[in-house]
Motif scaffolding. Structure first.
Motif, PDB file in Angstrom:
ATOM      1  N   ALA A  87     -61.476 -29.254  27.788  1.00  8.32           N
ATOM      2  CA  ALA A  87     -62.377 -28.158  27.385  1.00  8.32           C
ATOM      3  C   ALA A  87     -63.725 -28.680  26.913  1.00  8.32           C
ATOM      4  O   ALA A  87     -64.660 -27.909  26.716  1.00  8.32           O
ATOM      5  CB  ALA A  87     -61.714 -27.331  26.284  1.00  8.32           C
ATOM      6  N   SER A  88     -63.842 -30.004  26.688  1.00  4.71           N
ATOM      7  CA  SER A  88     -65.071 -30.565  26.103  1.00  4.71           C
ATOM      8  C   SER A  88     -65.904 -31.317  27.141  1.00  4.71           C
ATOM      9  O   SER A  88     -66.446 -32.371  26.847  1.00  4.71           O
ATOM     10  CB  SER A  88     -64.748 -31.514  24.954  1.00  4.71           C
ATOM     11  N   ASP A  89     -65.966 -30.799  28.346  1.00  4.70           N
ATOM     12  CA  ASP A  89     -66.795 -31.495  29.337  1.00  4.70           C
ATOM     13  C   ASP A  89     -68.270 -31.378  28.929  1.00  4.70           C
ATOM     14  O   ASP A  89     -68.658 -30.454  28.202  1.00  4.70           O
ATOM     15  CB  ASP A  89     -66.563 -30.900  30.738  1.00  4.70           C
ATOM     16  N   PRO A  90     -69.111 -32.318  29.370  1.00  6.75           N
ATOM     17  CA  PRO A  90     -70.504 -32.365  28.909  1.00  6.75           C
ATOM     18  C   PRO A  90     -71.243 -31.048  29.140  1.00  6.75           C
ATOM     19  O   PRO A  90     -72.084 -30.646  28.331  1.00  6.75           O
ATOM     20  CB  PRO A  90     -71.113 -33.482  29.764  1.00  6.75           C
ATOM     21  N   GLU A  91     -70.867 -30.343  30.243  1.00  6.66           N
ATOM     22  CA  GLU A  91     -71.551 -29.096  30.573  1.00  6.66           C
ATOM     23  C   GLU A  91     -71.372 -28.055  29.468  1.00  6.66           C
ATOM     24  O   GLU A  91     -72.341 -27.497  28.945  1.00  6.66           O
ATOM     25  CB  GLU A  91     -70.992 -28.579  31.918  1.00  6.66           C
ATOM     26  N   LYS A  94     -73.011 -28.993  25.818  1.00  4.56           N
ATOM     27  CA  LYS A  94     -74.347 -29.596  25.857  1.00  4.56           C
ATOM     28  C   LYS A  94     -75.202 -29.277  24.627  1.00  4.56           C
ATOM     29  O   LYS A  94     -76.128 -29.988  24.330  1.00  4.56           O
ATOM     30  CB  LYS A  94     -75.080 -29.204  27.143  1.00  4.56           C
ATOM     31  N   ILE A  95     -74.799 -28.248  23.845  1.00  8.18           N
ATOM     32  CA  ILE A  95     -75.578 -27.967  22.639  1.00  8.18           C
ATOM     33  C   ILE A  95     -75.263 -28.946  21.504  1.00  8.18           C
ATOM     34  O   ILE A  95     -75.965 -28.996  20.499  1.00  8.18           O
ATOM     35  CB  ILE A  95     -75.355 -26.520  22.133  1.00  8.18           C
ATOM     36  N   GLN A  96     -74.145 -29.741  21.654  1.00  4.96           N
ATOM     37  CA  GLN A  96     -73.801 -30.706  20.589  1.00  4.96           C
ATOM     38  C   GLN A  96     -74.770 -31.869  20.581  1.00  4.96           C
ATOM     39  O   GLN A  96     -75.408 -32.165  21.587  1.00  4.96           O
ATOM     40  CB  GLN A  96     -72.388 -31.262  20.846  1.00  4.96           C
ATOM     41  N   SER A  97     -74.816 -32.571  19.439  1.00  5.79           N
ATOM     42  CA  SER A  97     -75.697 -33.739  19.402  1.00  5.79           C
ATOM     43  C   SER A  97     -75.126 -34.862  20.276  1.00  5.79           C
ATOM     44  O   SER A  97     -75.863 -35.685  20.798  1.00  5.79           O
ATOM     45  CB  SER A  97     -75.920 -34.205  17.960  1.00  5.79           C
ATOM     46  N   THR A  98     -73.780 -34.938  20.395  1.00  2.80           N
ATOM     47  CA  THR A  98     -73.196 -35.833  21.382  1.00  2.80           C
ATOM     48  C   THR A  98     -72.376 -34.986  22.349  1.00  2.80           C
ATOM     49  O   THR A  98     -71.248 -34.624  22.040  1.00  2.80           O
ATOM     50  CB  THR A  98     -72.244 -36.867  20.724  1.00  2.80           C
ATOM     51  N   PRO A  99     -72.893 -34.626  23.477  1.00  2.07           N
ATOM     52  CA  PRO A  99     -72.117 -33.813  24.409  1.00  2.07           C
ATOM     53  C   PRO A  99     -70.947 -34.619  24.983  1.00  2.07           C
ATOM     54  O   PRO A  99     -70.992 -35.842  25.025  1.00  2.07           O
ATOM     55  CB  PRO A  99     -73.127 -33.473  25.518  1.00  2.07           C
ATOM     56  N   GLY A 100     -69.899 -33.909  25.369  1.00  2.00           N
ATOM     57  CA  GLY A 100     -68.782 -34.577  26.040  1.00  2.00           C
ATOM     58  C   GLY A 100     -67.660 -34.991  25.116  1.00  2.00           C
ATOM     59  O   GLY A 100     -66.635 -35.501  25.568  1.00  2.00           O
ATOM     60  N   ILE A 101     -67.820 -34.807  23.804  1.00  2.00           N
ATOM     61  CA  ILE A 101     -66.696 -35.069  22.892  1.00  2.00           C
ATOM     62  C   ILE A 101     -66.272 -33.738  22.263  1.00  2.00           C
ATOM     63  O   ILE A 101     -67.059 -32.799  22.225  1.00  2.00           O
ATOM     64  CB  ILE A 101     -67.035 -36.116  21.799  1.00  2.00           C
ATOM     65  N   PRO A 102     -65.011 -33.665  21.794  1.00  2.00           N
ATOM     66  CA  PRO A 102     -64.554 -32.413  21.189  1.00  2.00           C
ATOM     67  C   PRO A 102     -65.483 -31.954  20.067  1.00  2.00           C
ATOM     68  O   PRO A 102     -66.033 -32.781  19.336  1.00  2.00           O
ATOM     69  CB  PRO A 102     -63.172 -32.782  20.645  1.00  2.00           C
ATOM     70  N   ASP A 103     -65.626 -30.616  19.930  1.00  4.22           N
ATOM     71  CA  ASP A 103     -66.598 -30.065  18.983  1.00  4.22           C
ATOM     72  C   ASP A 103     -66.397 -30.543  17.541  1.00  4.22           C
ATOM     73  O   ASP A 103     -67.346 -30.888  16.856  1.00  4.22           O
ATOM     74  CB  ASP A 103     -66.591 -28.525  19.057  1.00  4.22           C
ATOM     75  N   PHE A 104     -65.128 -30.614  17.105  1.00  3.91           N
ATOM     76  CA  PHE A 104     -64.925 -30.978  15.694  1.00  3.91           C
ATOM     77  C   PHE A 104     -65.362 -32.414  15.416  1.00  3.91           C
ATOM     78  O   PHE A 104     -65.718 -32.755  14.306  1.00  3.91           O
ATOM     79  CB  PHE A 104     -63.466 -30.750  15.262  1.00  3.91           C
ATOM     80  N   MET A 105     -65.332 -33.278  16.443  1.00 10.23           N
ATOM     81  CA  MET A 105     -65.812 -34.645  16.251  1.00 10.23           C
ATOM     82  C   MET A 105     -67.310 -34.642  16.032  1.00 10.23           C
ATOM     83  O   MET A 105     -67.831 -35.360  15.181  1.00 10.23           O
ATOM     84  CB  MET A 105     -65.470 -35.498  17.471  1.00 10.23           C
ATOM     85  N   ASP A 106     -67.948 -33.783  16.835  1.00  8.91           N
ATOM     86  CA  ASP A 106     -69.391 -33.679  16.710  1.00  8.91           C
ATOM     87  C   ASP A 106     -69.767 -33.183  15.315  1.00  8.91           C
ATOM     88  O   ASP A 106     -70.675 -33.709  14.687  1.00  8.91           O
ATOM     89  CB  ASP A 106     -69.921 -32.728  17.784  1.00  8.91           C
ATOM     90  N   TRP A 107     -69.031 -32.181  14.807  1.00  8.49           N
ATOM     91  CA  TRP A 107     -69.315 -31.663  13.461  1.00  8.49           C
ATOM     92  C   TRP A 107     -69.114 -32.726  12.395  1.00  8.49           C
ATOM     93  O   TRP A 107     -69.687 -32.672  11.321  1.00  8.49           O
ATOM     94  CB  TRP A 107     -68.381 -30.473  13.118  1.00  8.49           C
ATOM     95  N   ASN A 108     -68.233 -33.701  12.678  1.00  9.25           N
ATOM     96  CA  ASN A 108     -67.961 -34.742  11.693  1.00  9.25           C
ATOM     97  C   ASN A 108     -68.770 -36.011  11.958  1.00  9.25           C
ATOM     98  O   ASN A 108     -68.379 -37.105  11.559  1.00  9.25           O
ATOM     99  CB  ASN A 108     -66.472 -35.062  11.657  1.00  9.25           C
ATOM    100  N   GLN A 109     -69.881 -35.814  12.672  1.00 12.60           N
ATOM    101  CA  GLN A 109     -70.811 -36.924  12.934  1.00 12.60           C
ATOM    102  C   GLN A 109     -70.203 -38.087  13.708  1.00 12.60           C
ATOM    103  O   GLN A 109     -70.601 -39.231  13.561  1.00 12.60           O
ATOM    104  CB  GLN A 109     -71.426 -37.471  11.620  1.00 12.60           C
ATOM    105  N   LEU A 110     -69.177 -37.828  14.515  1.00 15.56           N
ATOM    106  CA  LEU A 110     -68.693 -38.887  15.406  1.00 15.56           C
ATOM    107  C   LEU A 110     -69.579 -38.888  16.640  1.00 15.56           C
ATOM    108  O   LEU A 110     -69.979 -37.837  17.125  1.00 15.56           O
ATOM    109  CB  LEU A 110     -67.239 -38.623  15.830  1.00 15.56           C
ATOM    110  N   THR A 111     -69.883 -40.084  17.117  1.00 17.25           N
ATOM    111  CA  THR A 111     -70.787 -40.130  18.266  1.00 17.25           C
ATOM    112  C   THR A 111     -70.087 -40.589  19.536  1.00 17.25           C
ATOM    113  O   THR A 111     -70.664 -40.567  20.617  1.00 17.25           O
ATOM    114  CB  THR A 111     -71.975 -41.066  17.991  1.00 17.25           C
ATOM    115  N   GLU A 112     -68.881 -41.087  19.394  1.00 13.40           N
ATOM    116  CA  GLU A 112     -68.149 -41.387  20.631  1.00 13.40           C
ATOM    117  C   GLU A 112     -66.668 -41.100  20.434  1.00 13.40           C
ATOM    118  O   GLU A 112     -66.182 -41.001  19.302  1.00 13.40           O
ATOM    119  CB  GLU A 112     -68.372 -42.839  21.067  1.00 13.40           C
ATOM    120  N   LEU A 113     -65.977 -40.978  21.575  1.00 16.18           N
ATOM    121  CA  LEU A 113     -64.568 -40.635  21.547  1.00 16.18           C
ATOM    122  C   LEU A 113     -63.773 -41.813  20.969  1.00 16.18           C
ATOM    123  O   LEU A 113     -63.942 -42.950  21.403  1.00 16.18           O
ATOM    124  CB  LEU A 113     -64.115 -40.347  22.987  1.00 16.18           C
TER     125      LEU A 113
END
Lengths: 386, 247
Positions: A87-91, A94-113
């Motif tokens: 469900a977390s494909d880059p498309e 794309k509004i996340q600061s790091t696209p392509g990772i699950p949304d909750f990772m992005d919210w927790n400032q993770l930048t890679e899987l």
């Protein structure tokens, strides 16, 4: 044929039981319930996996695990990780600061899987992981407990603590696990939308077929010498040991098997409900699973399915009307079962069920007799009329 | 310790529980095909000796060799698989299984996890179960739940569960406890029959029964051997009389 009849279906009586349950799950419920309710039943049936696993472990093995939710949850999380990655494909991210990772990772400032998420992009790996991760985890727990001959109430407490630890871990590591909200917003499985109506029907039936598969497998194991050894160990562990068996290996095996069964239920839960969260991992769900098994009858693979369905229907009905009373009722139910009918619904059926079947048989006889008398009378009347 | 011809060679065996020596420097040899009875007052360490041999209790020091194989380092199930069978003091059977299933479980094959799942009760197994059931006077009780047997029958069933494993060393802890006079006679006859081709170690209190079966008697007292020999010699030994009748 004989093998199938005796070992998998449990003889003539077992076959009738299986047939009735199959008719209920495959025909009656899908035909009478709307999709929303059917999906609820599907969710309940995933708990039935855990209840079946407790028949093996607790009913036959005499090992009470208050941590089946751990394995249910691990299976569910493994499946959720796969679905989340899809469900977390880059498309779509794309509004996340790091696209392509699950949304909750992005919210927790993770930048890679994280590395342990990587393999879950493969469906093959995930399917294996659903079974093997809980299996291996159970093996480690089982090996370290049973080889040291930890059992009984100590084992129950330790499994309960493991359930607690895992919940705390999942909630605490929210960047990696989704935290208290769990892993949500799951959409597709290999491109197949799991949220639309037709897939809900399909998943319901897949789940039901898997449940019957698990029941057959459990029956196969329990009707073998292994099953009798489990009963023997429950009664006289030392005698089994001094008959040349390594008791701990048997306990480890049944624990691992039960963990794997519960995990399949967890994975099917994620697919049908569309998310996974720590509230299905911890102490409360684990104890609820024990209650399902106790109410249904912990020695009956079929009984626990009814137990699970009934308790859950009750839970849904009561918590809709008296939400605050439900927990008390559940506790009361458990105490009542333990005190008054320790073999649960299945025990009640074994004890009183024959009355009902006799009654039906009598009815039939009565009907036949009535029909016979009626026909006689009719001929008499006919003769008289002539 | 050197190798011997004995079936069982116990040498310098000691076990101490918090300083209390339940078995103290015990040396005991058991010949092939020998039936040995161990007697002694309460607390003499008789049952502890059996516990040590079958691995239930670990020794503090000393050695137990069974056919020249050291037992003290083996796990319980390995000791059984080496050929040592042990009957417990109170009948230890599976109450919720039938007599047939009790014997079937004790049959020595399919002892691994997967072996037990694949285990099939073949004609050979079935024949053996019926044969053993005949020997222990239970051939008409095969389908009965073991919990419903009389106390004496339970004792026999446990003996049968050991016999089906055909152990080379059979250890019986008070086999006639709680039996009627008739059952005692039958058990004495049974023991004489089953001790052919194997060594048997019996712990017993009942002197009349001991007289009936024993070739050689060992008297234990406070973890040590007090006397050893045939029944006559032992009964007339002044130190034995002192222990049993003194105080």
């Amino acid at each position: 044929m004989n093998f199938i009849q005796e070992r998998l279906l449990g003889g003539k009586n077992g076959m009738i039981g299986i047939a009735i349950l199959a008719a209920l799950i495959f025909i009656i419920l899908p035909a009478t319930l709307d999709l929303f309710r059917l999906n609820l039943v599907g969710k309940y049936l995933t708990y039935a996996f855990a209840a079946v696993s407790l028949v093996l472990l607790w009913g036959y093995g005499g090992i009470l695990s208050l941590g089946q939710g751990v394995f249910f949850g691990l299976g569910g999380y493994a499946m959720a990780m796969f679905l989340k990655l899809e469900a977390s494909d880059p498309e779509s991210t794309k509004i996340q600061s790091t696209p392509g990772i699950p949304d909750f990772m992005d919210w927790n400032q993770l930048t890679e899987l994280p590395w342990f998420w990587e393999p879950f992009s493969s469906f093959g790996f995930t399917t294996l992981a659903v079974i093997l991760v809980p299996g291996i985890f159970a093996f480690i727990i089982g090996y370290s407990m049973f080889k040291r001959r930890v059992g009984g109430v100590y084992f129950a407490i330790i499994t309960q603590i493991i359930a607690l630890i895992l919940t705390v871990l999942i909630v605490g590591q929210q960047g990696y696990t989704g935290g208290i909200n769990g892993i949500t917003d799951l959409k597709t499985l290999n491109g197949w939308d799991i949220r639309d109506d037709s897939s809900k029907y399909i998943l319901y039936f897949v789940n039901a077929i898997l449940l019957f598969g698990v029941i057959f497998l459990s029956r196969y194991v329990l009707t073998s010498k292994f099953g009798r050894l489990l009963l023997a160990m429950k009664d006289k562990e030392d005698r089994v040991r001094f008959s040349g068996y390594d008791v701990s290996n048997f306990k480890i095996f049944v624990f691992v098997l039960s963990a794997m069964i519960a995990a399949i239920g967890g994975a099917m839960f994620t697919l049908q409900v569309g998310f996974m969260s720590p509230s299905f991992v911890g102490i409360v769900p684990s104890i609820e699973m024990v209650i399902f098994a106790a109410v249904g009858g912990r020695m009956s693979l079929i009984g626990v399915v009814y137990g699970t369905l009934l308790v859950n229907f009750g839970k849904t009905m009561f918590s809709e009307t008296f939400p605050e009373f439900w927990l008390f009722l559940m506790g009361g139910l458990f105490i009542a079962v333990v005190m008054y009918f320790p073999n649960g619904l299945a025990g009640l059926w074994d004890k009183h069920g024959y009355k009902l079947t006799n009654c039906i048989k009598n009815l039939q006889c009565v009907n036949v007799a009535k029909a016979f008398i009626d026909s006689k009378r009719k001929t008499k009347v006919d003769v008289a009329n002539d | 310790m050197t190798n011997t011809d004995f079936t069982l060679a116990i040498e310098d065996l000691t076990v101490s529980f918090d300083g209390f020596k339940a078995v103290d420097d015990l040396t005991l040899y058991l010949d092939k095909d020998e039936l040995r009875v161990v007697i002694g007052p309460n607390g003499a360490g008789k049952t502890t000796v059996l516990d040590l041999i079958c691995g239930k209790t670990k020794s503090t020091h000393g050695s137990i060799k069974f056919r020249n194989e050291e037992l003290t380092t083996l796990a319980e199930h390995e000791i059984v698989q080496a050929g040592v069978g042990r009957k417990f003091q109170t009948p230890s059977i599976y109450e919720n299984l039938t007599v047939y299933e009790n014997l079937e479980i004790s049959f020595p094959s399919g002892r691994g996890v997967f072996g037990s799942i694949a285990f099939k009760c073949t004609d050979e197994v079935d024949k053996r179960i019926r044969e053993i059931a005949g020997e222990i006077f239970l051939d008409t009780f095969l389908d009965m739940e073991a919990a419903l047997l009389s106390h004496g029958q339970k004792q026999w069933l446990e003996i049968g569960m050991l016999l089906i494993q055909d152990p080379e060393l059979l250890m019986l802890d008070e086999p006639v406890a709680g039996m009627s006079v008739k059952e005692r006679d039958q058990t004495a006859e049974l023991l004489k029959r089953i001790c052919k081709g194997r060594s048997v170690l019996v712990i017993e209190h009942d002197m009349a029964f001991v007289e009936k079966i024993a070739d050689k008697v060992t008297v234990l007292h406070q973890g040590k051997i007090l006397a050893e020999g045939d029944m006559q010699t032992v009964q007339n030994d002044p130190s034995v009389i002192e222990v049993y009748l003194g105080h």
